[in-house]
Scaffold this motif. Sequence first.
Motif, PDB file in Angstrom:
ATOM      1  N   LEU A 123       0.824  -1.207   0.000  1.00  0.00           N
ATOM      2  CA  LEU A 123       0.000   0.000   0.000  1.00  0.00           C
ATOM      3  C   LEU A 123       0.859   1.259   0.000  1.00  0.00           C
ATOM      4  N   VAL A 124       1.870   1.288   0.864  1.00  0.00           N
ATOM      5  CA  VAL A 124       2.703   2.484   0.996  1.00  0.00           C
ATOM      6  C   VAL A 124       3.466   2.755  -0.298  1.00  0.00           C
ATOM      7  N   LEU A 125       3.943   1.712  -0.955  1.00  0.00           N
ATOM      8  CA  LEU A 125       4.743   1.885  -2.161  1.00  0.00           C
ATOM      9  C   LEU A 125       3.925   1.737  -3.440  1.00  0.00           C
ATOM     10  N   GLY A 126       2.917   0.874  -3.421  1.00  0.00           N
ATOM     11  CA  GLY A 126       2.186   0.562  -4.640  1.00  0.00           C
ATOM     12  C   GLY A 126       1.195   1.625  -5.067  1.00  0.00           C
ATOM     13  N   VAL A 127       0.514   2.273  -4.107  1.00  0.00           N
ATOM     14  CA  VAL A 127      -0.469   3.301  -4.472  1.00  0.00           C
ATOM     15  C   VAL A 127       0.211   4.490  -5.155  1.00  0.00           C
ATOM     16  N   PRO A 128       1.309   5.030  -4.637  1.00  0.00           N
ATOM     17  CA  PRO A 128       1.996   6.091  -5.394  1.00  0.00           C
ATOM     18  C   PRO A 128       2.482   5.634  -6.769  1.00  0.00           C
ATOM     19  N   LEU A 129       2.969   4.411  -6.868  1.00  0.00           N
ATOM     20  CA  LEU A 129       3.405   3.905  -8.171  1.00  0.00           C
ATOM     21  C   LEU A 129       2.233   3.823  -9.134  1.00  0.00           C
ATOM     22  N   ALA A 130       1.084   3.353  -8.669  1.00  0.00           N
ATOM     23  CA  ALA A 130      -0.099   3.293  -9.526  1.00  0.00           C
ATOM     24  C   ALA A 130      -0.523   4.686  -9.984  1.00  0.00           C
ATOM     25  N   TRP A 131      -0.422   5.668  -9.083  1.00  0.00           N
ATOM     26  CA  TRP A 131      -0.769   7.043  -9.453  1.00  0.00           C
ATOM     27  C   TRP A 131       0.183   7.570 -10.518  1.00  0.00           C
ATOM     28  N   LEU A 132       1.468   7.289 -10.381  1.00  0.00           N
ATOM     29  CA  LEU A 132       2.430   7.736 -11.395  1.00  0.00           C
ATOM     30  C   LEU A 132       2.126   7.110 -12.747  1.00  0.00           C
ATOM     31  N   LEU A 133       1.779   5.832 -12.764  1.00  0.00           N
ATOM     32  CA  LEU A 133       1.496   5.165 -14.033  1.00  0.00           C
ATOM     33  C   LEU A 133       0.197   5.652 -14.663  1.00  0.00           C
ATOM     34  N   ALA A 134      -0.749   6.067 -13.839  1.00  0.00           N
ATOM     35  CA  ALA A 134      -2.059   6.454 -14.361  1.00  0.00           C
ATOM     36  C   ALA A 134      -2.176   7.945 -14.661  1.00  0.00           C
ATOM     37  N   PRO A 192       2.259  -6.221  -7.347  1.00  0.00           N
ATOM     38  CA  PRO A 192       1.662  -5.981  -8.673  1.00  0.00           C
ATOM     39  C   PRO A 192       0.142  -6.102  -8.685  1.00  0.00           C
ATOM     40  N   PHE A 193      -0.439  -6.987  -7.875  1.00  0.00           N
ATOM     41  CA  PHE A 193      -1.894  -7.100  -7.830  1.00  0.00           C
ATOM     42  C   PHE A 193      -2.521  -5.789  -7.363  1.00  0.00           C
ATOM     43  N   LEU A 194      -1.922  -5.162  -6.371  1.00  0.00           N
ATOM     44  CA  LEU A 194      -2.439  -3.899  -5.870  1.00  0.00           C
ATOM     45  C   LEU A 194      -2.233  -2.784  -6.883  1.00  0.00           C
ATOM     46  N   VAL A 195      -1.072  -2.738  -7.503  1.00  0.00           N
ATOM     47  CA  VAL A 195      -0.775  -1.672  -8.463  1.00  0.00           C
ATOM     48  C   VAL A 195      -1.739  -1.739  -9.641  1.00  0.00           C
ATOM     49  N   LEU A 228     -12.109   8.746  -3.792  1.00  0.00           N
ATOM     50  CA  LEU A 228     -12.732   8.236  -5.007  1.00  0.00           C
ATOM     51  C   LEU A 228     -12.279   6.817  -5.335  1.00  0.00           C
ATOM     52  N   ILE A 229     -11.004   6.547  -5.099  1.00  0.00           N
ATOM     53  CA  ILE A 229     -10.454   5.244  -5.491  1.00  0.00           C
ATOM     54  C   ILE A 229     -10.361   4.283  -4.321  1.00  0.00           C
ATOM     55  N   ALA A 230     -10.982   4.626  -3.190  1.00  0.00           N
ATOM     56  CA  ALA A 230     -10.906   3.760  -2.013  1.00  0.00           C
ATOM     57  C   ALA A 230     -11.392   2.337  -2.289  1.00  0.00           C
ATOM     58  N   PRO A 231     -12.500   2.124  -3.029  1.00  0.00           N
ATOM     59  CA  PRO A 231     -12.911   0.733  -3.311  1.00  0.00           C
ATOM     60  C   PRO A 231     -11.863  -0.050  -4.100  1.00  0.00           C
ATOM     61  N   GLY A 232     -11.226   0.605  -5.059  1.00  0.00           N
ATOM     62  CA  GLY A 232     -10.177  -0.078  -5.810  1.00  0.00           C
ATOM     63  C   GLY A 232      -8.966  -0.397  -4.959  1.00  0.00           C
ATOM     64  N   ILE A 233      -8.617   0.501  -4.050  1.00  0.00           N
ATOM     65  CA  ILE A 233      -7.502   0.243  -3.141  1.00  0.00           C
ATOM     66  C   ILE A 233      -7.835  -0.923  -2.221  1.00  0.00           C
ATOM     67  N   ALA A 234      -9.069  -0.949  -1.716  1.00  0.00           N
ATOM     68  CA  ALA A 234      -9.459  -2.037  -0.823  1.00  0.00           C
ATOM     69  C   ALA A 234      -9.429  -3.378  -1.547  1.00  0.00           C
ATOM     70  N   ALA A 235      -9.940  -3.402  -2.777  1.00  0.00           N
ATOM     71  CA  ALA A 235      -9.923  -4.656  -3.544  1.00  0.00           C
ATOM     72  C   ALA A 235      -8.496  -5.101  -3.838  1.00  0.00           C
ATOM     73  N   GLY A 236      -7.644  -4.166  -4.231  1.00  0.00           N
ATOM     74  CA  GLY A 236      -6.261  -4.516  -4.489  1.00  0.00           C
ATOM     75  C   GLY A 236      -5.530  -4.972  -3.243  1.00  0.00           C
ATOM     76  N   ALA A 237      -5.840  -4.361  -2.100  1.00  0.00           N
ATOM     77  CA  ALA A 237      -5.205  -4.768  -0.849  1.00  0.00           C
ATOM     78  C   ALA A 237      -5.619  -6.177  -0.451  1.00  0.00           C
ATOM     79  N   VAL A 238      -6.890  -6.507  -0.647  1.00  0.00           N
ATOM     80  CA  VAL A 238      -7.352  -7.861  -0.316  1.00  0.00           C
ATOM     81  C   VAL A 238      -6.686  -8.890  -1.219  1.00  0.00           C
ATOM     82  N   LEU A 239      -6.597  -8.583  -2.514  1.00  0.00           N
ATOM     83  CA  LEU A 239      -5.934  -9.505  -3.442  1.00  0.00           C
ATOM     84  C   LEU A 239      -4.451  -9.658  -3.093  1.00  0.00           C
ATOM     85  N   ALA A 274     -13.162 -16.791   1.819  1.00  0.00           N
ATOM     86  CA  ALA A 274     -13.513 -15.521   2.466  1.00  0.00           C
ATOM     87  C   ALA A 274     -13.107 -14.337   1.592  1.00  0.00           C
ATOM     88  N   VAL A 275     -11.950 -14.441   0.917  1.00  0.00           N
ATOM     89  CA  VAL A 275     -11.514 -13.362   0.026  1.00  0.00           C
ATOM     90  C   VAL A 275     -12.480 -13.218  -1.138  1.00  0.00           C
TER      91      VAL A 275
END
Length: 286
Positions: A90-101, A169-172, A208-219, A273-274
């Motif tokens: 989460l700490v590293l992947g969310v900023p990386l996803a933002w840079l890519l998007a 990568p799943f989270l990103v 706005l992207i909280a649901p996507g972050i939650a889904a990526g974190a679970v995966l 459960a996931v």
Amino acid sequence: MTSPLGPDAATGPRTGRPRRRRVGTGGRRGVPLPLLLPGLVALAFLLLPLLALIVRAPWRTLPDQLSSTQVWQALQLSLVSATAATAVSLVLGVPLAWLLARTEFPGRGFVRALVTLPLVLPPVVGGVALLLALGRNGVIGRWLDAWFGITLPFTTTGVVIAEAFVAMPFLVISVEGTLRAADPRYEEAATTLGASRFTAFRRVTLPLIAPGIAAGAVLAWARALGEFGATITFAGNFPGRTQTMPLAVYLALQDDPDAAISLSLVLLAVSIAVLAGLRDRWMTGA
């Protein structure tokens, strides 16, 4: 011009509006046999091994199997390390996803390919790569050991690093897709009102992207929990220190198959459960 089927065929019976033709999928008219048989075979191929795991489970001795010290150590280590790996992702992947998007830079497509590479890379190869990079004689690991006395392989920290490597990568991918679907004009409006770009990201984009972050974190968490190859290669298999649930299953299968089945049931329950938690994102109703 009157329809050959009568005046009400082309228009509605009373409204005079053109009648809408319903286009069905044909699913209720019968499934073609060349599609039905392979589909049933595929379904059986996927479900029968799981059913066999449930049928052959030692239900009478299951509480005793799961209450042993070694099982609880592996379960505790798996939960803690998977959670820590998810936090790192989460700490590293969310900023990386933002840079890519959200940003344009040369080689962005190549960087995206490198980010997704651990998805298709054999986990054992990932473990070897981590060992060559962060081991005592690795490219970076030798300096960590010489300057700070930090040794990462064959430690609990090494387990977290190995799991984060394969899970991030799943989270990103999940967060990047959510960012691309989100309207960037909200961020632009916030910046025109005086907010910095980071403030706009924190106050506008993140909700706005909280649901996507939650889904990526679970995966990512589920992928980290089930990691085997990179963990055993980079961190080893030491009970109480680096032995996670998948490693305990592998070790128990050689000496105590009932214990291996019991541990596998725990991982199966976590996987179900996931899926249940992500049913609104990945499953659609009929």
